[in-house]
Design an enzyme around this catalytic site. Structure first.
Site, short mmCIF file in Angstrom:
data_model
loop_
_atom_site.label_atom_id
_atom_site.label_comp_id
_atom_site.label_asym_id
_atom_site.label_seq_id
_atom_site.Cartn_x
_atom_site.Cartn_y
_atom_site.Cartn_z
N SER A 148 0.83 -1.20 0.00
CA SER A 148 0.00 0.00 0.00
C SER A 148 0.88 1.26 0.00
O SER A 148 1.68 1.44 -0.92
CB SER A 148 -0.94 -0.04 1.20
N ASP A 278 -9.46 -6.00 -4.31
CA ASP A 278 -8.98 -4.82 -3.58
C ASP A 278 -9.95 -3.65 -3.79
O ASP A 278 -10.19 -3.25 -4.93
CB ASP A 278 -7.58 -4.46 -4.07
N HIS A 306 -7.48 -5.88 -0.13
CA HIS A 306 -6.29 -5.04 0.00
C HIS A 306 -5.31 -5.58 1.05
O HIS A 306 -4.11 -5.41 0.92
CB HIS A 306 -6.72 -3.62 0.39
#
Length: 339
Positions: A148, A278, A306
């Site tokens: 991320s 995601d 995610h």
């Protein structure tokens, strides 16, 4: 004799009851303390040691296991508003002899908080480079993993310091121009259109908001007790102003697409791992990286969101190790340095 037996029974019961009562009390009254103990116990079980690196008044907190060996060292960069312990679920499935470092990103958990410039993507890259040099990790090419926000930082780091990187693993990285917009991005656009800066789903303030964040980040639906949700909120609440500051910095124009703007400078072998479901950063970003870097290895995980690290830790560890082993088998300058 009967009295002796009764005394022994009472002593035994008291010995067992006190820890049980303490656990129950912690669960009901102080769930945040229980969460901290949980991470402490898990680090201890996995052999991860917490250490600090001081650099001219700036302090990094990190956990480490193993020593440099035949395989490259692995540095792991976590995402927004989490901490080094988020990697424990993956570390569990990595070989114990590997040299692994998990660092708290700038301002997060035990690493120093300074000013907003350190929280931009380029600012975080500079700080991570400072950390790498302070622990002398740059003496040999190392494998860099980021997820991320940490994936954005990892990619830009690899583009900025290519000679230091043996290989690169990006997990659902932020920082790209995505062909498709995710549910999270659409929500942010709605907030912006309404002129609202609060209510960001990744900065929960109540147990219900925490549950919504978990649903946003994970495809797998975990049944989390209300007390644990409250504990997770209690742990985060004192830091929410900081998280707000970081978030506003990483969505600024110079940080939002930082990985996209620098990906053409990445020369290290790269692996991309992404959950197909995601909802935070859209999986279409994988095709962006694959087209820009034809040698990039892409792994798309079915029924995964995610939070790849939490949802598929065993698979993630296997993919990383398979990639490192494959790269060491290639006759390249990097592999020669590590032979």
């Amino acid at each position: 004799m009967d009295l002796d037996v009764l005394n022994m029974f009472l002593i035994a019961w008291g010995t067992l009851a006190l820890p049980i009562l303490a656990f129950v009390a912690s669960f009901l009254l102080w769930p945040s303390a229980l969460i901290k103990v949980y991470y402490w116990y898990w680090r201890r079980t996995l052999g991860m040691q917490v250490r600090y690196a001081d650099c001219g008044g700036y302090r990094f907190c990190y956990s480490v296991r193993g020593k440099p060996g035949i395989r490259p060292s692995i540095l792991m960069l976590h995402g927004f508003s989490t901490h080094k312990d988020m990697w424990l679920s993956v570390v569990k499935y990595l070989p114990k002899h590997l040299h692994i470092l998990c660092v708290d990103m700038p301002g997060h958990e035990g690493t120093s908080r300074t000013n907003a410039e350190d929280y931009s993507i380029q600012g975080q890259v500079r700080r991570i480079h400072q950390f790498v040099e302070s622990v002398r990790l740059h003496k040999r090419p190392f494998h860099l993993v980021g997820t991320s926000m940490g994936g954005n930082v990892a990619g830009v780091y690899a583009a900025t310091y290519p000679a230091q990187i043996f290989g690169l693993t990006l997990i659902c990285p932020a920082g790209l121009r995505y062909p498709n917009e995710s549910k999270f991005v659409k929500h942010l656009q709605a907030l912006k259109a309404a002129g609202v800066s609060q209510g960001i789903p990744l900065i929960p303030t109540t147990p219900d908001e925490m549950e919504e964040m978990l649903r946003l980040c994970s495809y797998v639906r975990f049944k989390v007790p209300q007390q644990i949700l409250q504990g997770l909120v209690d742990v985060r609440l004192p830091h929410n102003d900081f998280y707000q500051e970081v978030f506003m910095k990483i969505v600024e124009e110079d940080s939002r697409h930082c990985l996209h703007d620098n990906m053409h400078l990445i020369t290290a072998p790269m692996q991309v791992i992404w959950g197909k479901q995601d909802q935070v950063v859209d999986v279409s970003g994988a095709s962006v990286l694959a087209e820009a870097l034809p040698g990039c290895q892409v792994e798309l995980l079915e029924n995964c969101g995610h939070s790849v690290v939490m949802e598929r830790p065993r698979k993630t560890a296997k993919l990383i190790m398979d990639f490192i082993i494959a790269q060491q088998g290639i006759d390249s300058p990097s592999s020669k340095k590590l032979s």
